[in-house]
Design a protein around this motif. Structure first.
Motif, PDB file in Angstrom:
ATOM      1  N   LEU A   1       0.816  -1.215   0.000  1.00 20.73           N
ATOM      2  CA  LEU A   1       0.000   0.000   0.000  1.00 20.73           C
ATOM      3  C   LEU A   1       0.852   1.267   0.000  1.00 20.73           C
ATOM      4  O   LEU A   1       0.413   2.299  -0.488  1.00 20.73           O
ATOM      5  CB  LEU A   1      -0.965  -0.002   1.178  1.00 20.73           C
ATOM      6  N   TRP A   2       2.072   1.170   0.530  1.00 16.52           N
ATOM      7  CA  TRP A   2       2.979   2.313   0.413  1.00 16.52           C
ATOM      8  C   TRP A   2       3.161   2.651  -1.061  1.00 16.52           C
ATOM      9  O   TRP A   2       3.096   3.812  -1.457  1.00 16.52           O
ATOM     10  CB  TRP A   2       4.359   2.011   1.012  1.00 16.52           C
ATOM     11  N   GLY A   3       3.359   1.585  -1.840  1.00 14.60           N
ATOM     12  CA  GLY A   3       3.542   1.779  -3.276  1.00 14.60           C
ATOM     13  C   GLY A   3       2.316   2.413  -3.912  1.00 14.60           C
ATOM     14  O   GLY A   3       2.415   3.363  -4.693  1.00 14.60           O
ATOM     15  N   VAL A   4       1.143   1.888  -3.553  1.00 17.43           N
ATOM     16  CA  VAL A   4      -0.109   2.427  -4.081  1.00 17.43           C
ATOM     17  C   VAL A   4      -0.243   3.906  -3.727  1.00 17.43           C
ATOM     18  O   VAL A   4      -0.555   4.750  -4.565  1.00 17.43           O
ATOM     19  CB  VAL A   4      -1.320   1.645  -3.511  1.00 17.43           C
ATOM     20  N   MET A   5       0.064   4.181  -2.465  1.00 15.66           N
ATOM     21  CA  MET A   5      -0.052   5.555  -1.964  1.00 15.66           C
ATOM     22  C   MET A   5       0.916   6.486  -2.695  1.00 15.66           C
ATOM     23  O   MET A   5       0.555   7.597  -3.101  1.00 15.66           O
ATOM     24  CB  MET A   5       0.261   5.526  -0.465  1.00 15.66           C
ATOM     25  N   GLN A   6       2.138   6.010  -2.885  1.00 14.49           N
ATOM     26  CA  GLN A   6       3.144   6.834  -3.550  1.00 14.49           C
ATOM     27  C   GLN A   6       2.720   7.153  -4.988  1.00 14.49           C
ATOM     28  O   GLN A   6       2.808   8.293  -5.436  1.00 14.49           O
ATOM     29  CB  GLN A   6       4.499   6.136  -3.552  1.00 14.49           C
ATOM     30  N   ASN A   7       2.220   6.128  -5.691  1.00 13.37           N
ATOM     31  CA  ASN A   7       1.773   6.352  -7.060  1.00 13.37           C
ATOM     32  C   ASN A   7       0.641   7.358  -7.120  1.00 13.37           C
ATOM     33  O   ASN A   7       0.591   8.218  -8.004  1.00 13.37           O
ATOM     34  CB  ASN A   7       1.317   5.034  -7.703  1.00 13.37           C
ATOM     35  N   LEU A   8      -0.259   7.211  -6.171  1.00 13.30           N
ATOM     36  CA  LEU A   8      -1.381   8.128  -6.104  1.00 13.30           C
ATOM     37  C   LEU A   8      -0.913   9.558  -5.926  1.00 13.30           C
ATOM     38  O   LEU A   8      -1.405  10.492  -6.563  1.00 13.30           O
ATOM     39  CB  LEU A   8      -2.240   7.743  -4.901  1.00 13.30           C
TER      40      LEU A   8
END
Ligand code: ADP
Ligand code: MG
Lengths: 257, 284
Positions: B198-205
């Motif tokens: 989710l860190w990755g998801v958040m960063q992309n967002l």
């Protein structure tokens, strides 16, 4: 599942047993009809005189449902007003409790005075009797809404109306539906009381006239009708309650973590 | 495509002249009379538009309080909280918030819970009736899928685990494309792998939409992975005692969190927080 089945069977057996005992006692002790008729005789009376009883039953049901409808309308309205702010709730609650402890039979003569004998006092008495449980429950449901749930809306800058419609009212629904079960039986009581005092129609009136004629089986036939109608209405609203508010029995802590 | 309110769009495109979020000498006291707790004491904080700031500090130091102040859920006892240059409540800024607890409405299924902001927040609410069945619904499903909740949208909150609810709560904070995003320990209840994912998801967002984000977290690795800036707070009364830029290039990866520069940053933060904790509250 097995448990509920056994409980059901148990209650049915108890009901049948109750009437069987009644029937048996009347015969064994030679109790006269004029004191306590046998159940079998009550049922026979009910069917024999159904054409005469039926319009009264319809009248009672009609007055009850109208009173109940008005009770829901005004009850929800007042409940929302009182429950929508903590201050209003804390201020109004004692008054509400005070009103609800007045024996509401006492208001019937007032209604008769204002509106004359007939359907109107019956409807109003039914409404007065059923309005309090609705008001108290709706107000409590609203006033006890978890602040966290309201915060979700407030963070979105929702208006007070939005919060009421999306959080307050859904949250109060289980309370509202729980009150309907009580309210419908109360409305029923109200109608019958008013009918015995001031009406020339309805089961309450039928019972009054039958008892002054010492027609005791007819009195009991009227009672039986009332019991059946009352139970039927209670069952209907319990069923609706279970259908509409299933989520409450699943969430103990409202998923707040 | 949705159109943001004019004022907000304009302020998005222009370079920010003043900080997007500003706390000026903010003091906040809970309770009244003799039973008061001063959660924040003369706190100052400036956050530029489009920045990603992490707030870390010992528990009870007032991190959640800062988020609630910025969102307008509580108002400061003294001092000023400004968003987009205006007092709270007046600003035409879309705000998303994920609370420390998932706080899903128990009578709605996941889809309707996540869709809630679209029903409330302009400009989405004007089209809610028309679009909720198709467009909004697809949008919710897509977002749920992004956090690993595909196929769960018909489930009710009581049918899901705490971690799943927290992911849904994150979706609810994001669905209306907020310009200001408040995250209160959003990944706290998740397992290590989901969290990193989710860190990755958040960063992309964040990289794609550049909202202004304030993230409260206990996890220093998380703060250093996600944020551009890490503010360290001291224990009660809370105050910001240290402000670090995070220099690592984007997009960051989980592998980077094991590199020496990264490790030494988190270690330094750890020491700051331990020093800032009241001695009786330091875990053995
Ligand atoms: N509603 C409240 N009433 C009284 N005290 C509160 C309330 N909310 C928070 N506090 C107190 O304020 C302090 C800061 O709280 P909070 O901002 O939630 O801390 P954090 O999120 O950093 O753990 C804590 O000591 C807490 O006990
Ligand atoms: Mg907190």
């Amino acid at each position: 599942m097995k448990g509920t089945l056994r409980r059901r069977a148990g209650s049915i057996a108890l009901i049948i047993g109750f009437f069987a005992f009644w029937q048996f006692a009347c015969a064994a002790f030679g109790i006269k009809d004029i004191v306590l008729p046998e159940p079998s005789q009550i049922i026979v009376t009910l069917f024999d005189r159904l054409p005469a009883i039926w319009p009264h039953a319809v009248q009672t049901l009609y007055a009850t449902l109208i009173g109940f409808g008005l009770g829901i309308f005004f009850g929800v309205l007042i409940g929302v007003l009182i429950g929508s702010s903590r201050l209003a709730y804390d201020t109004a609650y004692p008054l509400l409790v005070g009103f609800s402890t007045i024996p509401k039979v006492a208001v019937v003569p007032i209604f008769v005075l204002w509106f004359g004998a007939g359907t109107v006092p019956a409807v109003l008495t039914a409404m007065i009797l059923c309005i309090f449980p609705i008001v108290v429950n709706v107000a409590t449901g609203l006033a006890t809404t978890e602040p966290e749930l309201e915060d979700v809306m407030r963070a979105l800058k929702a208006s007070r109306l939005d919060i009421l419609l999306n959080v307050g009212l859904p949250r109060a629904m289980p309370y509202f539906f729980a009150s309907l079960k009580v309210a419908i039986t109360q409305a029923f009581v109200g109608t019958v009381i008013a009918e015995t005092v001031a009406s020339n129609r309805g089961i309450g009136n039928l019972i009054m006239i039958a008892s002054s004629n010492f027609d005791v089986p007819l009195v009991f036939a009227g009672l039986l009708i009332l019991a059946v109608l009352g139970v039927a209405l209670y069952v209907i609203f319990s069923f609706i309650e279970a259908r509409v508010t299933g989520w409450t029995r699943r969430t103990d802590e409202f998923a707040l973590g | 495509m949705m159109h943001a309110p004019l004022a907000a769009t304009a302020s998005m495109d222009e370079p920010a002249l003043e900080p997007f979020v500003q706390l000026q000498d903010v003091t906040h006291t809970y309770g009244r009379l003799s039973r008061t707790v001063t959660a924040l004491d003369k706190t100052n904080l400036k956050i530029e538009q489009g920045n990603f700031v992490a707030l870390v500090g010992p528990s009870g130091c007032g991190k959640s309080t800062i988020l609630k102040l910025i969102t307008g859920l509580i108002s400061a006892s003294s001092g000023a909280v400004l968003v987009a240059g205006r007092e709270i409540g007046a600003e035409p800024v879309r705000v998303g918030m994920a609370f420390q607890n998932p706080t899903m409405l128990p009578w709605l299924n996941l889809r309707d819970n996540v869709m809630l902001p679209l029903k409330i927040v302009p400009p989405f609410r004007q089209e809610y009736r028309r679009k909720r069945k198709r467009e909004y619904r697809d949008r919710v499903e897509a977002l749920l899928a992004q956090v690993g909740l595909a196929g769960f949208s018909d489930k009710f909150p009581w049918q899901l685990s705490g971690g799943m609810l927290q992911r849904a709560s994150l979706c609810r904070a994001l669905i209306h494309e907020p310009q200001l995003l408040m995250l209160d320990e959003p990944f706290g209840a998740l397992d290590q792998f989901t969290r990193e994912e989710l860190w990755g998801v958040m960063q992309n967002l964040w990289l794609s939409r550049k909202p202004t984000v304030v993230l409260v977290t206990h996890d220093l690795k998380e703060a250093a992975y996600l944020a551009n800036r890490i503010c360290v707070m001291q224990a009660r009364p809370g105050r910001i005692i240290d402000d670090n830029e995070v220099p690592f290039p984007r997009p960051r990866t989980v592998a980077m969190t094991y590199e020496p520069g990264f490790v030494s940053l988190t270690q330094r933060l750890r020491e700051l927080i331990v020093a800032a904790s009241p001695s009786q509250e330091v875990a053995p």
